[in-house]
Scaffold this active site. Structure first.
Site, mmCIF file in Angstrom:
data_model
loop_
_atom_site.group_PDB
_atom_site.id
_atom_site.type_symbol
_atom_site.label_atom_id
_atom_site.label_comp_id
_atom_site.label_asym_id
_atom_site.label_seq_id
_atom_site.Cartn_x
_atom_site.Cartn_y
_atom_site.Cartn_z
ATOM 1 N N HIS A 1 -6.222 7.331 99.871
ATOM 2 C CA HIS A 1 -6.510 7.917 98.557
ATOM 3 C C HIS A 1 -5.276 7.895 97.653
ATOM 4 O O HIS A 1 -4.140 7.794 98.114
ATOM 5 C CB HIS A 1 -7.032 9.341 98.710
ATOM 6 C CG HIS A 1 -6.012 10.287 99.295
ATOM 7 N ND1 HIS A 1 -4.945 10.775 98.569
ATOM 8 C CD2 HIS A 1 -5.901 10.814 100.529
ATOM 9 C CE1 HIS A 1 -4.220 11.575 99.337
ATOM 10 N NE2 HIS A 1 -4.776 11.611 100.534
ATOM 11 N N GLU B 1 -9.367 14.242 106.582
ATOM 12 C CA GLU B 1 -7.975 14.306 107.027
ATOM 13 C C GLU B 1 -7.818 15.305 108.168
ATOM 14 O O GLU B 1 -8.698 16.137 108.429
ATOM 15 C CB GLU B 1 -7.087 14.688 105.829
ATOM 16 C CG GLU B 1 -5.596 14.808 106.115
ATOM 17 C CD GLU B 1 -4.939 13.540 106.654
ATOM 18 O OE1 GLU B 1 -5.318 13.069 107.748
ATOM 19 O OE2 GLU B 1 -4.008 13.036 105.997
#
Length: 198
Positions: A13, A84
């Site tokens: 990201h 994550e």
């Protein structure tokens, strides 16, 4: 041998406020910064012309927004295993701060109190590896840095602890694949940010 072997592209990201300050950002759902959005668009330009059988994204905003700005939001499937690392009590803290309390701490060896262990993240990565190896073609994955590092280690058959050797910058592009056949997984490209520029 003319068989074309599939490639798994990994997109980390774009930048967030916490990636700038070095704070551990696990499940805190932060947006991209303006720079992060710009780099996500540039990542999309870098991916233009490539075709993917499947596109997957973490449900977290920073990954799903990167996916969207790169031009794949309308075809991406959300995969919860791509979130994550859960940093537990270390969420929002910097490594330097944690090391003041625990000078010998290593994320990829010790995990986080109240969060995930390397083995738990490795188990999630194993599930993703298993699913992606069944896709007959190229795949694009949008996720976060520490998870993608563990994913790469597990792709290669290495223990989660080996992930400490695979650094990833925000908005980077990496690619995993095979050398001669489906039994020889390799890294084809790692942590490439030339599309980001200055």
């Amino acid at each position: 041998m003319s068989e074309v072997l599939p490639v798994i592209y990994l997109a980390r990201h774009g930048e967030t406020a916490w990636s700038v300050t070095g704070q551990h950002t696990g499940l805190t759902d932060l947006p991209l910064t303006a720079n992060g959005e710009r780099n996500a668009r540039r990542l999309g330009e870098r991916l233009r012309g490539l075709s993917f059988t499947k596109v997957f994204t973490s449900p977290l905003k920073r990954a799903s927004r990167t996916c969207e700005l790169a031009g794949f939001g309308n075809v991406a499937e959300v995969d919860r295993d791509l979130v994550e690392w859960d940093y537990g009590q270390y969420e929002g803290r910097t490594s330097a701060d944690i090391l003041k309390e625990r000078p010998d701490w290593q994320l990829f060896r010790d995990g986080c109190p109240g969060g995930e262990s390397p083995q738990q993240v490795g188990a999630r990565a194993n599930r993703v590896v298993g699913r992606l190896r069944q896709v007959p073609g190229n795949v694009l994955v949008f996720s976060s840095g520490h998870f993608l590092r563990v994913f790469a280690a597990r792709w290669l058959g290495l223990e989660p602890g080996a992930s400490r050797f695979f650094l990833l910058i925000t908005a980077s592009l990496s690619a995993l694949g095979y050398e001669h056949n489906l039994s020889t997984p390799v890294i084809r490209l790692w942590d490439d940010t030339r599309h980001v520029g200055e």
